[in-house]
Design a protein around this motif. Structure first.
Motif, PDB file in Angstrom:
ATOM      1  N   GLN A   1      39.713  47.140  50.022  1.00  0.00           N
ATOM      2  CA  GLN A   1      39.122  47.024  48.760  1.00  0.00           C
ATOM      3  C   GLN A   1      37.869  46.371  49.222  1.00  0.00           C
ATOM      4  O   GLN A   1      38.023  45.087  49.754  1.00  0.00           O
ATOM      5  CB  GLN A   1      40.070  46.012  47.803  1.00  0.00           C
ATOM      6  N   GLY A   2      36.650  46.704  48.466  1.00  0.00           N
ATOM      7  CA  GLY A   2      35.258  45.760  48.968  1.00  0.00           C
ATOM      8  C   GLY A   2      35.054  45.855  50.462  1.00  0.00           C
ATOM      9  O   GLY A   2      34.365  44.992  50.928  1.00  0.00           O
ATOM     10  N   GLY A   3      35.771  46.833  51.182  1.00  0.00           N
ATOM     11  CA  GLY A   3      35.164  47.046  52.654  1.00  0.00           C
ATOM     12  C   GLY A   3      36.141  46.145  53.402  1.00  0.00           C
ATOM     13  O   GLY A   3      36.149  46.457  54.677  1.00  0.00           O
ATOM     14  N   ARG A   4      36.651  44.905  53.228  1.00  0.00           N
ATOM     15  CA  ARG A   4      37.458  44.132  54.014  1.00  0.00           C
ATOM     16  C   ARG A   4      38.898  43.967  53.865  1.00  0.00           C
ATOM     17  O   ARG A   4      39.719  43.621  54.444  1.00  0.00           O
ATOM     18  CB  ARG A   4      36.667  42.887  54.115  1.00  0.00           C
ATOM     19  N   HIS A   5      39.200  43.655  52.447  1.00  0.00           N
ATOM     20  CA  HIS A   5      40.533  43.199  51.817  1.00  0.00           C
ATOM     21  C   HIS A   5      41.421  44.345  51.887  1.00  0.00           C
ATOM     22  O   HIS A   5      41.102  45.070  51.210  1.00  0.00           O
ATOM     23  CB  HIS A   5      40.316  42.479  50.726  1.00  0.00           C
ATOM     24  N   ARG A   6      42.353  44.047  52.636  1.00  0.00           N
ATOM     25  CA  ARG A   6      43.612  45.013  52.756  1.00  0.00           C
ATOM     26  C   ARG A   6      44.433  45.144  51.485  1.00  0.00           C
ATOM     27  O   ARG A   6      44.824  43.877  50.872  1.00  0.00           O
ATOM     28  CB  ARG A   6      44.522  44.707  53.768  1.00  0.00           C
ATOM     29  N   ARG A   7      44.667  46.299  50.893  1.00  0.00           N
ATOM     30  CA  ARG A   7      45.578  46.431  49.685  1.00  0.00           C
ATOM     31  C   ARG A   7      46.620  47.623  50.064  1.00  0.00           C
ATOM     32  O   ARG A   7      46.448  48.742  50.654  1.00  0.00           O
ATOM     33  CB  ARG A   7      44.618  47.232  48.663  1.00  0.00           C
ATOM     34  N   TYR A   8      47.812  47.064  49.984  1.00  0.00           N
ATOM     35  CA  TYR A   8      49.192  47.950  50.370  1.00  0.00           C
ATOM     36  C   TYR A   8      49.520  48.438  49.086  1.00  0.00           C
ATOM     37  O   TYR A   8      49.904  47.988  47.958  1.00  0.00           O
ATOM     38  CB  TYR A   8      50.012  47.041  51.089  1.00  0.00           C
TER      39      TYR A   8
END
Length: 141
Positions: free
Chosen positions: A42-49
């Motif tokens: 998300q947003g290029g950096r934040h991991r979302r599982y």
């Protein structure tokens, strides 16, 4: 267990996914770097599982406890993904074949090999003129 579309929605931040999988967040980062379980970003950096990612993390943990190396786990998961894709393709082709059979239920053909080795199509119930032709047939048709 049927896989639902929402199982693939990226909803969990790394701390929540780690808690659900009973792992340390750093372990999840390592698995991401190795390509074992790759979450969406998300947003290029934040991991979302997703829920599916958490299930995969639990599977990785189970295999690791059984003594499988990380390289082995990655290969197992790649093969499972490949098998799943192939099973999906077989189901798709089976549906297409069934549709084709239904469309051509009255248009069944018999194929024979001519004297020169060519393939000759003939309607069911007709004979191929060449006396040395080999007629191929389907039992039960």
């Amino acid at each position: 267990m049927a896989v639902q579309e929402e199982d693939f929605e990226p909803v969990f931040v790394i701390s929540v996914a780690a808690e659900l999988a009973e792992m340390h967040p750093q372990t999840l980062r390592q698995y991401d770097r190795l390509g074992i379980v790759t979450p969406q970003r998300q947003g290029g950096r934040h991991r979302r599982y997703s829920r599916r990612d958490v299930e995969l993390l639990r599977e990785v943990q189970r295999l690791s406890k059984e003594g499988v190396s990380l390289a082995g786990i990655k290969r197992v998961m790649e093969l499972e993904h490949q098998v799943s894709a192939l099973q999906s393709r077989v189901r798709e082709l089976s549906r297409e074949l069934e549709q084709e059979r239904m469309l051509r239920a009255d248009d069944t053909r018999v194929f024979a090999a001519g004297r020169q080795g060519e393939v000759v199509a003939a309607r069911r119930g007709t004979r191929v003129r060449a006396s040395r032709a080999v007629v191929l047939w389907r039992p039960g048709s």
